[in-house]
Design a protein around this motif. Structure first.
Motif, PDB file in Angstrom:
ATOM      1  N   GLY A  16      45.361  33.736  39.314  1.00 16.16           N
ATOM      2  CA  GLY A  16      45.374  32.396  38.742  1.00 16.16           C
ATOM      3  C   GLY A  16      44.197  32.128  37.824  1.00 16.16           C
ATOM      4  N   HIS A  17      43.785  30.847  37.773  1.00 18.89           N
ATOM      5  CA  HIS A  17      42.706  30.414  36.884  1.00 18.89           C
ATOM      6  C   HIS A  17      41.338  30.784  37.459  1.00 18.89           C
ATOM      7  CE1 HIS A  17      45.958  27.948  35.292  1.00 18.89           C
ATOM      8  NE2 HIS A  17      45.227  27.844  34.185  1.00 18.89           N
ATOM      9  N   GLY A  18      40.449  31.234  36.542  1.00 21.76           N
ATOM     10  CA  GLY A  18      39.115  31.602  36.982  1.00 21.76           C
ATOM     11  C   GLY A  18      38.093  31.464  35.872  1.00 21.76           C
ATOM     12  N   VAL A  19      36.831  31.584  36.256  1.00 12.25           N
ATOM     13  CA  VAL A  19      35.708  31.502  35.323  1.00 12.25           C
ATOM     14  C   VAL A  19      34.847  32.743  35.513  1.00 12.25           C
ATOM     15  CG1 VAL A  19      33.645  30.201  34.679  1.00 12.25           C
ATOM     16  CG2 VAL A  19      35.703  28.985  35.399  1.00 12.25           C
ATOM     17  N   ILE A  20      34.471  33.375  34.409  1.00 10.82           N
ATOM     18  CA  ILE A  20      33.599  34.557  34.465  1.00 10.82           C
ATOM     19  C   ILE A  20      32.193  34.084  34.806  1.00 10.82           C
ATOM     20  CG2 ILE A  20      32.552  36.424  33.122  1.00 10.82           C
ATOM     21  CD1 ILE A  20      35.188  36.525  31.524  1.00 10.82           C
ATOM     22  N   ILE A  21      31.640  34.650  35.895  1.00 12.83           N
ATOM     23  CA  ILE A  21      30.305  34.233  36.326  1.00 12.83           C
ATOM     24  C   ILE A  21      29.257  35.326  36.134  1.00 12.83           C
ATOM     25  CG2 ILE A  21      31.146  32.514  37.970  1.00 12.83           C
ATOM     26  CD1 ILE A  21      30.530  34.597  40.215  1.00 12.83           C
ATOM     27  N   ASN A  22      29.716  36.552  35.830  1.00 12.48           N
ATOM     28  CA  ASN A  22      28.756  37.635  35.625  1.00 12.48           C
ATOM     29  C   ASN A  22      29.450  38.797  34.924  1.00 12.48           C
ATOM     30  OD1 ASN A  22      26.390  39.099  35.694  1.00 12.48           O
ATOM     31  ND2 ASN A  22      26.286  39.282  37.909  1.00 12.48           N
ATOM     32  N   LEU A  23      28.690  39.600  34.213  1.00 13.35           N
ATOM     33  CA  LEU A  23      29.178  40.839  33.619  1.00 13.35           C
ATOM     34  C   LEU A  23      28.454  41.978  34.306  1.00 13.35           C
ATOM     35  CD1 LEU A  23      29.533  38.631  31.277  1.00 13.35           C
ATOM     36  CD2 LEU A  23      29.684  40.616  29.802  1.00 13.35           C
ATOM     37  N   LYS A  24      29.214  42.964  34.754  1.00 13.26           N
ATOM     38  CA  LYS A  24      28.634  44.135  35.408  1.00 13.26           C
ATOM     39  C   LYS A  24      29.055  45.369  34.620  1.00 13.26           C
ATOM     40  CE  LYS A  24      28.355  42.286  40.021  1.00 13.26           C
ATOM     41  NZ  LYS A  24      27.382  42.787  40.930  1.00 13.26           N
ATOM     42  N   THR A  25      28.544  46.502  34.995  1.00 18.91           N
ATOM     43  CA  THR A  25      28.908  47.727  34.283  1.00 18.91           C
ATOM     44  C   THR A  25      30.370  48.078  34.501  1.00 18.91           C
ATOM     45  OG1 THR A  25      28.157  49.051  36.154  1.00 18.91           O
ATOM     46  CG2 THR A  25      26.595  48.710  34.354  1.00 18.91           C
ATOM     47  N   ASN A  26      30.943  47.648  35.641  1.00 16.99           N
ATOM     48  CA  ASN A  26      32.328  48.002  35.935  1.00 16.99           C
ATOM     49  C   ASN A  26      33.310  46.871  35.627  1.00 16.99           C
ATOM     50  OD1 ASN A  26      31.303  46.458  38.024  1.00 16.99           O
ATOM     51  ND2 ASN A  26      32.446  47.515  39.617  1.00 16.99           N
TER      52      ASN A  26
END
Length: 177
Positions: A16-26
């Motif tokens: 469903g709906h979400g918000v990106i809270i972090n970027l990781k290498t994977n």
């Protein structure tokens, strides 16, 4: 593939709906309304509802690891990996007393070499701490001279090092063997 920044809103077919809270290498770390926090691969299928540009000062994990490694080596007293000369690998250090009524002692040369490297690393940490201390310049120079003499006393062990640049250097400034 467009890289999305923190705060971008997405719609995932399963979560469903979400918000990106972090970027990781994977991939992205995303908080979904109903499913909680999930990590999605950068190539995962989802629709972008609102794209936020990623920060321009993103640092790679490799950069962070390199910086952390330098800090820990400088201040943490961590031992650098220093190779023993090939001719000494698997060898023994045999200490034979001058008296015949006493037994000889043997020690793996690798263990002896490790102790020498530890002395060198601790001297380096001592040097860094003296340089960073609140001592006045005259006291710093005096202590540095003692440390340099200690390095000079240890040049006898340079024959154990595989690479000359890792050897001890005394007051003369050159590598002694």
């Amino acid at each position: 593939m467009q890289l999305l920044g923190i705060g971008s809103r997405i719609r995932h077919p399963e979560f469903g709906h979400g918000v990106i809270i972090n970027l990781k290498t994977n991939g992205y770390t995303v908080t979904f309304m109903d499913e909680g926090v999930k990590i999605l691969a950068f190539t995962a299928p989802f629709d972008v509802i609102e794209a936020i540009e990623p920060d321009s000062d993103l640092v790679s994990l490799f950069d962070v690891e390199q910086a952390l490694s330098r800090v820990l080596q400088k201040w943490g007293g961590l031992t650098e990996i220093v190779p023993l000369g090939d001719k000494w690998k698997g060898g023994k250090l045999i200490m034979k007393p001058g008296r015949t009524d006493l037994a000889s002692k043997e020690m793996p040369i690798d263990a002896f070499f490790h102790k020498i490297v530890m002395v060198r690393d601790r001297l380096r940490v001592l040097e860094q701490r003296v340089n960073a201390s609140a001592l006045d310049d005259e006291e710093k120079v005096s202590i540095q001279q003692y440390i340099t003499r200690i390095y000079g006393s240890l040049t006898s062990f340079n024959l154990l090092f595989k690479h000359p640049e890792q050897s001890f250097v005394g007051e003369k400034g050159g590598v002694e063997a």
